[in-house]
Design an enzyme around this catalytic site. Structure first.
Site, short mmCIF file in Angstrom:
data_model
loop_
_atom_site.label_atom_id
_atom_site.label_comp_id
_atom_site.label_asym_id
_atom_site.label_seq_id
_atom_site.Cartn_x
_atom_site.Cartn_y
_atom_site.Cartn_z
CD GLU A 187 -4.45 61.08 -9.04
OE1 GLU A 187 -3.48 61.35 -8.32
OE2 GLU A 187 -4.34 60.62 -10.19
CB SER A 246 -19.56 65.06 -25.98
OG SER A 246 -18.49 65.96 -25.85
CG ASP A 320 -6.85 57.62 -13.47
OD1 ASP A 320 -6.03 58.53 -13.71
OD2 ASP A 320 -6.97 57.12 -12.35
CG ASP A 323 -1.96 57.89 -11.75
OD1 ASP A 323 -3.16 58.20 -11.70
OD2 ASP A 323 -1.57 56.71 -11.85
#
Length: 815
Positions: A187, A246, A320, A323
């Site tokens: 971001e 991974s 996500d 924020d």
């Protein structure tokens, strides 16, 4: 933590002579591994047998005593690691290391891990609280009973460990959550780039995942320019490197020679000495049940492994869940919300500093979360336009039952119970693959994943206006609607951090999936063999062919081979199969060329900012060559090829904006980049390129914290080796783009497990360091050569005390 080098060097110089004189006393820091120890805490006698690899086989008559003994052996072998990890998470490093770590402490105090862990502790169920307390009792029993010296690091730094508490375990869970969550970094990076670049240019640096669509960005460049983006990025760290993540995969019995499932897992995390993982076998001698796998020193959970009925493995989903919100200040003590001004919640944090004055940190919190500006050394200078940045993140919820979920998961006997345990798991979200001895395979990705408003066009890609309600989270994806599969058609599930949902999935998860090179190659190799066994699975885990290199090398060869001086090198790249072997020159040439070429594309546009954006943008690089006028020999794309980016936006990078009189082309830049590559590598390794070796430059460094900072101590504490592989191979190895550590690897498979559900005692393990964190122990680095060379070992459970045990210790309850 490079800033602590100076004072550590001084301390180390003073202490070295004492260490030499007191060698006998220092060796008493090694734990007692044989005999009998009488302790307060156990309910019944406990046996701890250590096999030839230093793996403890703990046998006890109750779950409670198994938790106790797990804490005890963790403290025996990893006491310094536990102390460093909890102090970092609590924001208390400066108490031990002085003013140089104050910035780290300010950051973690601002995040408030200790505060969140304390609130989570209050809401946990009684069974989980008892497990965490019993584990802490085991750690503390070792601290009380050990009569010798502390591990060398404590003597060098001049500190002692404090008693362990359940809160420390919950903080450690937050630390792992942080290491596996990177969206907030992207971001800030995007916002910073938008102060210089157009949205079209930004999309070529952070390209849309193949097949996805993205809404346009809102016009917020002026607000982003007013934020302390550069300072905040420096504090929280830049982007996570490609390859952090991974691999895991599982196949059903229809694809195996045994007729039962096989499951493989290798988490790609930072490689340190000692490893982040600790191998352990737990045996309940009342029920006969076994649990084998790896966990984190500091936590009672077996995170990855198997019991007598199932095996499981994780990869990072990387949704996500972070924020940044731009909060608009209203006066000094309030900020704007959709309902009007609201007061900040204030939290005062006192940071004690060794050799310096205590620091009182005032942390403000909004309805979204902590104001990260408060962690900066002088946050007031950045408030000129009345904005601050607050972080909302699922790890900062007041409630967190992830530990309960992990404990229940490890004791599941079927997929239904496995999924039920996952409902308590808040994060970080993992792609959990499953297999059982009945022949079933499955997949589940549980966690708290935010739901975003349909009108939210930012969708977590950039910092969002905190005063507009459309950017607020709208709850979380219901657990019964998170991605899951059970006995899928085809009998194959594989994940490698790439996109794991289809176009018909109704919820947004992220736009920052890993490139699908590793995942596609895993599936390709699984499909290429009709019937698999342990040998074929180990071969896949050890695979060092880069499909990124296979895609780019022919384009590079075609772009540079027209130059007579580069013809031989270009021919070698064209013929190369993409194997990133340590003894080959092609990987070294390709990566050096990528570095030079990307700098030629981007540095003129980004200026001084380019130093923070050196991570290789291979889709951008591929696209500039794809759209150039070069000779092509392929008719159809291979399985691994990625679609090119938009032609106009891509090719705009090729002209150097600082040369008005000349319009450069991508082909001219490619040739010049190869000339620079050959010149630089010739100066370093000699003029004959055929004698160059990837392993001469590509060195794995498993650093020790913090003693790798001390030149004459680092060789005694850290582990290094030339290594093959790269960021896009299944057998991952980092490739640093930093000028100070170019091509160096600091991450890779932090553990390997391969599980045979036809006979779980045949399962295979590999570990990158050794079980002990004490450099005086024989098990400090004994597993490293095996891991490096692709050698595995077994941890069998047919005997409570293995016949080949090297040590047997009994813990007896005091009466």
């Amino acid at each position: 933590m490079s800033s602590i080098k100076v004072w550590l060097t001084v301390i180390a110089g003073i202490v070295v002579l004492s260490l030499a004189i007191g060698a006998g006393w220092i060796r008493s820091s090694l734990p007692t591994l044989d005999g009998t120890v009488t302790l307060e805490g156990p309910r019944a006698p406990i046996t701890i047998a250590r096999d030839p690899n230093g793996v403890p086989h703990i046998s006890a008559s109750s779950e409670s005593d198994l938790f106790f003994a797990t804490g005890y052996v963790h403290a025996q072998d990893r006491l310094w690691q536990m102390e460093m990890s909890r102090r970092a998470g609590l924001g208390r490093l400066s108490e031990m290391l002085g003013p140089d770590t104050l910035g780290i402490d300010r950051y973690f105090r601002t995040l408030g891990f200790a505060d969140r862990a304390a609130s989570a502790w209050k809401t946990l169920d009684e069974g989980t609280r008892t497990a965490l307390q019993t584990y802490a009792d085991g750690v503390n029993a070792y601290l009380k009973s050990h009569k010798g010296a502390l591990p060398p690091e404590f003597l060098l730094v001049g500190t002692k460990p404090e008693p362990w508490s359940p809160i420390d375990t919950l903080v450690w869970q937050k630390m792992m959550w942080l290491s596996l969550s990177g969206n907030m970094r992207q971001e800030l990076a995007r916002a910073r780039l938008l102060t210089t670049l157009s949205a079209d240019q930004l999309h070529t640096i952070y390209p849309t995942y193949p097949g996805d669509m993205e809404p346009p960005f809102p016009d917020m460049d002026s607000i982003y320019a007013a934020l302390p983006l550069e300072k905040t990025i420096a504090m929280i760290g830049g982007e996570l490197p490609e390859g952090i993540g991974s691999n895991n995969w599982v196949i059903s019995g229809e694809r195996t020679k045994s007729g039962k499932p096989l499951l493989a897992n290798d988490p790609h995390l930072g490689l340190t000495t000692p490893s982040i993982w600790y191998l352990l076998r737990l045996h309940n001698n009342t029920t006969g049940a076994n649990l084998v796998g790896v966990g984190f020193p500091g936590s009672p959970s077996i995170i990855l492994g198997r019991n007598d009925k199932i095996a499981w493995g994780f990869t990072n989903t990387a949704p996500d869940v972070q924020d940044f919100f731009i909060e608009k200040l209203v006066g000094e003590d309030e900020y704007l919300t959709p309902e009007g001004p609201a007061p900040f919640i204030i939290r005062n944090e006192l940071i004690k500093v060794k050799g310096g004055e205590d620091v009182l940190l005032k942390v403000r919190e909004t309805r979204h979360g902590p104001v990260v500006d408060d962690a900066l050394s002088s946050p007031t200078e950045f408030k000129r336009d009345g904005y601050v940045l607050a972080l909302q993140w699922t790890a900062l919820q007041k409630e967190d039952t992830a530990v309960r979920g992990l404990l229940a998961l490890a004791h599941s006997k079927n997929f239904e119970a496995f999924k039920a345990a996952g409902r308590f798991y808040f994060g970080p979200e993992q792609n959990m693959v499953f297999a059982d001895t009945s022949g079933n395979i499955g997949y589940y990705a549980p966690a708290l994943v935010p739901v975003r408003h349909p009108e939210n066009e930012i969708m977590g890609r950039l910092p969002s206006p905190g005063w507009l309600a459309k950017y607020d989270w709208q709850g979380f994806i219901p657990y019964d609607q998170l991605p899951t599969h059970f006995n899928p058609e085809g009998g194959l599930i594989a994940t490698a951090n790439e996109k794991i949902v289809g176009e018909d999935y109704p919820y947004y998860m992220t736009r920052d999936w890993a490139q699908p090179y590793r995942g596609n190659r895993i599936r390709h190799l699984l499909e290429a063999t009709e019937k698999h066994d342990l040998a074929s699975f180990t071969a896949i885990q050890q695979d060092i062919t880069s499909d990124m290199a296979r895609e780019l090398a022919p384009l590079v060869a075609a772009a540079t081979g027209t130059d007579p001086e580069l013809k031989d090198v270009a021919a070698a790249l064209a013929a190369w199969d993409g194997t990133m072997a340590a003894d080959r020159p092609e990987p070294l040439i390709l990566y050096d060329w990528l570095r030079h070429y990307q700098a030629a594309l981007m540095a003129d546009d980004l200026g001084d900012m380019y130093g923070d954006f050196k991570r290789l943008r291979t889709r951008l690089i591929k696209s500039t060559l794809f759209w150039s006028d070069i000779k092509r020999t392929k008719i159809a794309p291979a399985y691994y090829e990625q679609p090119p980016l938009d032609r106009e936006s891509t090719m705009a990078w090729c002209d150097n904006i600082q040369t008005d009189a000349t319009e450069e082309t991508c082909l001219s830049l490619a040739v010049e980049a190869m000339r620079s590559t050959i010149k630089g590598l010739s100066a370093k390794y000699g003029p004959e390129w055929k004698n160059w070796r990837w392993g001469d430059d590509h060195i794995l460094v498993q650093a020790h914290r913090p003693l790798s900072q001390v030149p004459f101590l680092k060789e005694h504490f850290e582990l290094t080796t030339p290594i093959g592989g790269s960021t896009h191979t299944i057998n991952v190895a980092g490739v640093s783009q930093s000028d100070s550590s170019q091509n160096q690897s600091t991450f890779g498979p932090s553990y390997r497990g391969i599980f045979d559900l036809s006979d779980l005692d045949k399962s295979l393990y590999a570990h990158p360091t050794g079980q002990s964190g004490n450099p005086l122990s024989n098990h400090y680095d004994d597993l490293f050569p095996l891991w490096r060379d692709g050698v595995y070992f077994k941890i069998e459970t047919k005997d409570a005390v293995p016949k080949d045990s090297r040590h047997v210790l009994k813990l007896v309850p005091a009466r």
